[in-house]
Each structure stands twice: as C-alpha cells, then as structure tokens.
Write a protein that holds these residues in place. Structure first.
Motif, PDB file in Angstrom:
ATOM      1  N   LEU A 162       0.629  -1.161   0.124  1.00  0.00           N
ATOM      2  CA  LEU A 162       0.001   0.162   0.101  1.00  0.00           C
ATOM      3  C   LEU A 162       0.793   1.498   0.099  1.00  0.00           C
ATOM      4  O   LEU A 162       1.835   1.336   0.895  1.00  0.00           O
ATOM      5  CB  LEU A 162      -0.956   0.141   1.185  1.00  0.00           C
ATOM      6  N   VAL A 163       0.696   2.091  -0.966  1.00  0.00           N
ATOM      7  CA  VAL A 163       1.348   3.371  -1.044  1.00  0.00           C
ATOM      8  C   VAL A 163       0.231   4.461  -1.299  1.00  0.00           C
ATOM      9  O   VAL A 163      -0.600   4.229  -2.385  1.00  0.00           O
ATOM     10  CB  VAL A 163       2.328   3.323  -2.184  1.00  0.00           C
ATOM     11  N   ARG A 164       0.229   5.611  -0.365  1.00  0.00           N
ATOM     12  CA  ARG A 164      -0.637   6.797  -0.903  1.00  0.00           C
ATOM     13  C   ARG A 164       0.146   7.830  -1.623  1.00  0.00           C
ATOM     14  O   ARG A 164       1.245   8.405  -1.271  1.00  0.00           O
ATOM     15  CB  ARG A 164      -1.116   7.274   0.541  1.00  0.00           C
ATOM     16  N   ASN A 165      -0.339   7.995  -3.013  1.00  0.00           N
ATOM     17  CA  ASN A 165       0.505   8.936  -4.012  1.00  0.00           C
ATOM     18  C   ASN A 165       0.010   9.813  -4.109  1.00  0.00           C
ATOM     19  O   ASN A 165      -1.047  10.166  -4.610  1.00  0.00           O
ATOM     20  CB  ASN A 165       0.613   7.687  -5.155  1.00  0.00           C
ATOM     21  N   PRO A 166       0.639  10.945  -3.772  1.00  0.00           N
ATOM     22  CA  PRO A 166       0.108  12.606  -4.032  1.00  0.00           C
ATOM     23  C   PRO A 166       0.296  12.948  -5.634  1.00  0.00           C
ATOM     24  O   PRO A 166      -0.133  14.037  -5.998  1.00  0.00           O
ATOM     25  CB  PRO A 166       0.885  13.394  -3.100  1.00  0.00           C
ATOM     26  N   TYR A 167       0.945  12.001  -6.439  1.00  0.00           N
ATOM     27  CA  TYR A 167       1.509  12.553  -7.639  1.00  0.00           C
ATOM     28  C   TYR A 167       0.691  11.813  -8.770  1.00  0.00           C
ATOM     29  O   TYR A 167      -0.544  11.498  -8.446  1.00  0.00           O
ATOM     30  CB  TYR A 167       2.980  12.057  -7.738  1.00  0.00           C
ATOM     31  N   ALA A 168       1.142  11.948  -9.856  1.00  0.00           N
ATOM     32  CA  ALA A 168       0.346  11.584 -11.091  1.00  0.00           C
ATOM     33  C   ALA A 168       0.592   9.951 -11.128  1.00  0.00           C
ATOM     34  O   ALA A 168       1.015   9.374 -10.424  1.00  0.00           O
ATOM     35  CB  ALA A 168       0.827  12.209 -12.389  1.00  0.00           C
ATOM     36  N   ALA A 169       0.102   9.332 -12.573  1.00  0.00           N
ATOM     37  CA  ALA A 169       0.332   8.060 -12.553  1.00  0.00           C
ATOM     38  C   ALA A 169       1.721   7.516 -12.627  1.00  0.00           C
ATOM     39  O   ALA A 169       2.651   8.383 -13.010  1.00  0.00           O
ATOM     40  CB  ALA A 169      -0.462   7.321 -14.073  1.00  0.00           C
ATOM     41  N   PHE A 170       1.939   6.334 -11.957  1.00  0.00           N
ATOM     42  CA  PHE A 170       3.409   5.908 -11.653  1.00  0.00           C
ATOM     43  C   PHE A 170       4.384   6.743 -10.985  1.00  0.00           C
ATOM     44  O   PHE A 170       5.527   6.923 -11.148  1.00  0.00           O
ATOM     45  CB  PHE A 170       4.056   5.506 -12.932  1.00  0.00           C
ATOM     46  N   ALA A 211      -8.304  11.618   1.962  1.00  0.00           N
ATOM     47  CA  ALA A 211      -7.331  12.594   2.612  1.00  0.00           C
ATOM     48  C   ALA A 211      -6.139  12.843   1.834  1.00  0.00           C
ATOM     49  O   ALA A 211      -5.760  12.249   0.866  1.00  0.00           O
ATOM     50  CB  ALA A 211      -6.872  11.949   3.862  1.00  0.00           C
ATOM     51  N   PRO A 212      -5.759  14.143   2.085  1.00  0.00           N
ATOM     52  CA  PRO A 212      -5.820  15.070   3.239  1.00  0.00           C
ATOM     53  C   PRO A 212      -7.250  15.993   2.706  1.00  0.00           C
ATOM     54  O   PRO A 212      -7.733  16.482   3.936  1.00  0.00           O
ATOM     55  CB  PRO A 212      -4.543  15.705   3.419  1.00  0.00           C
ATOM     56  N   ALA A 213      -7.284  16.296   1.700  1.00  0.00           N
ATOM     57  CA  ALA A 213      -8.615  17.286   1.491  1.00  0.00           C
ATOM     58  C   ALA A 213      -9.003  17.111   0.190  1.00  0.00           C
ATOM     59  O   ALA A 213      -8.300  16.496  -0.987  1.00  0.00           O
ATOM     60  CB  ALA A 213      -8.132  18.643   1.607  1.00  0.00           C
ATOM     61  N   PRO A 214     -10.274  17.575  -0.116  1.00  0.00           N
ATOM     62  CA  PRO A 214     -10.856  17.353  -1.463  1.00  0.00           C
ATOM     63  C   PRO A 214      -9.952  18.084  -2.689  1.00  0.00           C
ATOM     64  O   PRO A 214      -9.554  19.079  -2.296  1.00  0.00           O
ATOM     65  CB  PRO A 214     -12.285  18.157  -1.350  1.00  0.00           C
ATOM     66  N   MET A 215      -9.848  17.520  -3.764  1.00  0.00           N
ATOM     67  CA  MET A 215      -9.236  17.914  -4.838  1.00  0.00           C
ATOM     68  C   MET A 215      -7.469  17.720  -4.673  1.00  0.00           C
ATOM     69  O   MET A 215      -6.744  17.949  -5.381  1.00  0.00           O
ATOM     70  CB  MET A 215      -9.282  19.303  -5.322  1.00  0.00           C
ATOM     71  N   GLU A 216      -7.435  17.266  -3.506  1.00  0.00           N
ATOM     72  CA  GLU A 216      -5.836  16.961  -3.060  1.00  0.00           C
ATOM     73  C   GLU A 216      -5.582  15.711  -2.515  1.00  0.00           C
ATOM     74  O   GLU A 216      -4.605  15.395  -1.635  1.00  0.00           O
ATOM     75  CB  GLU A 216      -5.524  18.143  -1.960  1.00  0.00           C
ATOM     76  N   GLY A 217      -6.813  14.749  -2.678  1.00  0.00           N
ATOM     77  CA  GLY A 217      -6.276  13.555  -1.957  1.00  0.00           C
ATOM     78  C   GLY A 217      -5.348  12.723  -2.936  1.00  0.00           C
ATOM     79  O   GLY A 217      -5.049  12.748  -3.852  1.00  0.00           O
ATOM     80  N   HIS A 218      -4.901  11.879  -1.840  1.00  0.00           N
ATOM     81  CA  HIS A 218      -3.492  10.864  -2.522  1.00  0.00           C
ATOM     82  C   HIS A 218      -4.295   9.481  -2.896  1.00  0.00           C
ATOM     83  O   HIS A 218      -5.294   9.075  -2.388  1.00  0.00           O
ATOM     84  CB  HIS A 218      -2.831  10.446  -1.239  1.00  0.00           C
ATOM     85  N   VAL A 219      -3.742   9.219  -4.130  1.00  0.00           N
ATOM     86  CA  VAL A 219      -4.289   7.929  -4.884  1.00  0.00           C
ATOM     87  C   VAL A 219      -3.718   6.816  -4.123  1.00  0.00           C
ATOM     88  O   VAL A 219      -2.495   6.677  -3.751  1.00  0.00           O
ATOM     89  CB  VAL A 219      -3.748   8.153  -6.326  1.00  0.00           C
TER      90      VAL A 219
END
Length: 257
Positions: free
Chosen positions: A68-76, A131-139
C-alpha cells in the motif's frame, strides 16, 4: 460521365456496415469504463483494508508485490507540481472523452477511450474523496513489480494500468490508419494511388493511339511506293513504243511492193 457507381467500401467517409449509427459505440465505451472503474474501486478498497501497515506481500513467484502506497503524484509517481492540478487535468480528460464519444464509429477506439476514461475517473475519485483534502487527495497504489517498494518500477494501481493500455491501443490504431470515425486512412491512400496510376496508364495509351493515327498514312505506306508509279508509266510507254515499231516494220514491205 460514367453512370455506373462503385459500391461503398470501408475506405469511404461513411464506413460500410455502421449505418452511420453511434449509440452502440457509446454503450461499448460506457460499459468498458464502468467495469474497469468498479474493478479499480474494489481493488483499492480491498488493498486499503488488507495492506494498511503491513509488509509487502509477495505473489506470483515474486514478480508482483502487494504494497500500500498513498501517492500524491500522477500515474506511476510522476510529479507535475500539485495534486489539484492533476485533478483538473483528470476532469478535462473526462469531459473531452464524453464529448468525443458521440463521434465514435470504431470498436477499438471505443474500448481504448473507455479504458482511459475509467482510469481517469478512478484516480479522480481518490483525489476528490480521500485525505488530506478534496481535490488534493492521495491516490491508492498497491502493485509493485519485480520487487517491493517500487524498486524497479513505480508502484501503480488498476486505474494506471487502464490508462496505459487504453493509450497504447489508441496509438496502435492510429499507426494502422484506423480512425475514430471508422475510416481507414491507409486503405484510402492506397486506393487513391492506384486510381492515379490507372489514370496515367490510360493517358499513355491514349497518347500512343493518337500518335499512331496521326502518323498512319506516312508510317503505313512503303518508302518506295511514290517511285512505283513512275516506273509503271515508263514500262507502259516502252511497251507502246515497241508496238508502234512492230507495226511500222510490218507495213514497210507492202509499201515497197
């Protein structure tokens, strides 16, 4: 003008066999998008429940690790400078595909765009609701290949895979000349080249026939033909002179007598 018309083919602007109808392609696109979106959603929920705080799980002989990894970035794991920007980009992609769907006349394009739409919606859902916020959630990412911790390849999820497969399919169709509206651009180009070659060959034959007709009287007559008439005249004159000489020879003894 030739009254005969050639039948419609797959290279015409109105593809053969489609009847100009697009609803079935929209239904196909939507079906692919819904199924893949649900797969992405269910696998993310299961990964969050089973892998939170756990060590990577080795499966398929170590080819894949579940982690499990929570990713704040784009794909890959690609960083484009802000989660909210990625959310807006995903919204734009979804809007373009929905608008574009009404023009589809190709099964391959419908499947490819359905996969891209599902992937965009899957990751957009995480960015809006997690989380952490709408439109800023981690994938949520949970697939690591060849080794754990994204050691050899970035950790990804089902949505990332759908986007990649859909994009590759669309590129392949474009390279093969298969357009989204069902036309085959390469086939049309080949037909155009063939027609041009036939037209040039026809022009060559016409020019050859025209040259032969214009040069016919001169080319068809023998070169010695103009001299033949004087020779015949000379022969006739000589024969006539000989006849006269013979008559004179026969009449001379009588006159002497």
């Amino acid at each position: 003008m030739n009254p005969e018309r050639e039948p419609e083919t797959a290279t015409s602007r109105e593809p053969a066999g489609t009847g100009g109808r697009s609803p079935r392609y929209v239904v196909l696109l939507a079906s692919v998008a819904v199924v893949v979106y649900l797969i992405d959603l269910v696998t993310k929920v299961a990964a969050t429940a089973a892998l939170e705080g756990e060590e990577p799980v080795r499966i398929l002989g170590g080819f894949v690790h579940l982690q499990l990894v929570r990713n704040p970035y784009a794909a890959f794991g690609m960083d484009f400078g802000g989660t909210w920007i990625l959310a807006l980009v995903a919204l734009a992609v979804v809007g373009v595909i929905v608008w574009f769907a009404r023009k589809l006349r190709s099964t391959g394009w419908a499947i490819g765009l359905g996969l891209v739409l599902a992937g965009a919606l899957g990751n957009l859902t995480d960015r809006v609701f997690r989380a952490p916020a709408p439109m800023e959630g981690h994938v949520i990412d949970f697939l690591s290949v060849f080794g754990p911790d994204g050691r050899y390849f970035p950790v990804f999820n089902a949505a990332d895979s759908a986007i990649t497969i859909g994009a590759v399919l669309i590129v392949v169709l474009s390279v093969l000349g298969r357009d989204y509206d069902g036309t085959i651009t390469r086939g049309r180009k080949r037909n155009t080249d063939t027609d041009s070659g036939d037209a040039e060959a026809g022009d060559t034959d016409t020019n050859t026939d025209t040259d032969a007709e214009s040069a016919g009287p001169e080319a068809g007559a023998p070169a010695a033909a103009p001299d033949a008439a004087p020779d015949a005249t000379d022969a006739a004159s000589a024969a006539e002179d000989g006849t006269r000489s013979g008559r004179a020879a026969r009449t001379s003894p009588e006159e002497d007598a």
